[in-house]
Enzyme design. Structure first.
Site: not given
Length: 200
Positions: A23, A84, A117
């Site tokens: 990310d 996602k 995450c």
């Protein structure tokens, strides 16, 4: 992937390792602490994955709202770039990619955010029996307190918290490795630490 838990000395070899980039997106740039520093280090790792032909898997958290992976990172050689909404990177297409690596024993994980995450991904992967190496100088959060306690939590879960240079040289393994000079060139200048080091 196996679901067994195990204790490992943390060895890394290119044939048994995958890199996971979590990310590193445009909307995080202004809010993540020391983003330019972790971006510089992430770039070294992405380039290392290409040089050593280590599979690279990339995710993007809700890219419609948070943007794509920052343009400074050339992920064109990645096995896939997957959108996602789940915080963990361990989503079906990522599991499928990992499942295609029959010798996989270790994952090198880096990106943002450390306490969300990255942490959830690391714990999911440890639970599946993989050695997980989180690269501290390529991983950050919006809050340094969250980052600091995430590393503590990760160590408690059996994750190896390490640095980019340690990972890169462990994967090269030998000065006689034909790829040594290419990797060495990436670390010719010391990786930036800024405020990251004092918060470990």
């Amino acid at each position: 992937m196996s679901s067994r838990l195990h204790v490992s000395p943390g060895n890394l070899s290119p044939a048994c390792t995958a890199f996971l980039l979590c990310d590193m997106q445009e909307k995080f740039r202004p809010v993540i602490k020391h983003f330019p520093d972790i971006l510089e280090v992430a770039d070294r790792l992405v380039k290392t994955s290409k040089i050593l032909q280590i599979p690279l898997i990339v995710t993007e958290q809700y890219p419609k709202g948070l943007g794509s992976t920052v343009e400074e990172l050339d992920t064109s050689h990645a096995k896939g770039v997957y959108a996602k909404t789940k915080f963990s990177m361990v989503i079906s297409p990522v599991e499928e990619q990992l499942g295609r690596l029959p010798n996989l024993t270790a994952v090198v994980l880096f990106g943002v955010e450390t306490h969300v995450c990255v942490e959830q991904t690391a714990i999911d992967l440890v639970t599946r029996g993989l050695d997980v190496h989180v690269v501290a100088d390529a991983t950050s959060s919006r809050s340094m307190m969250d980052r600091m306690f995430a590393f503590e939590r990760l160590r408690q879960a059996g994750v190896i918290v390490t640095t980019s240079e340690a990972v890169m040289f462990q994967l090269v393994g030998d000065k006689e490795n034909p790829k040594f000079k290419e990797v060495q060139a990436l670390v010719k200048n010391l990786a930036p630490t800024s405020g990251l080091c004092s918060e470990l």
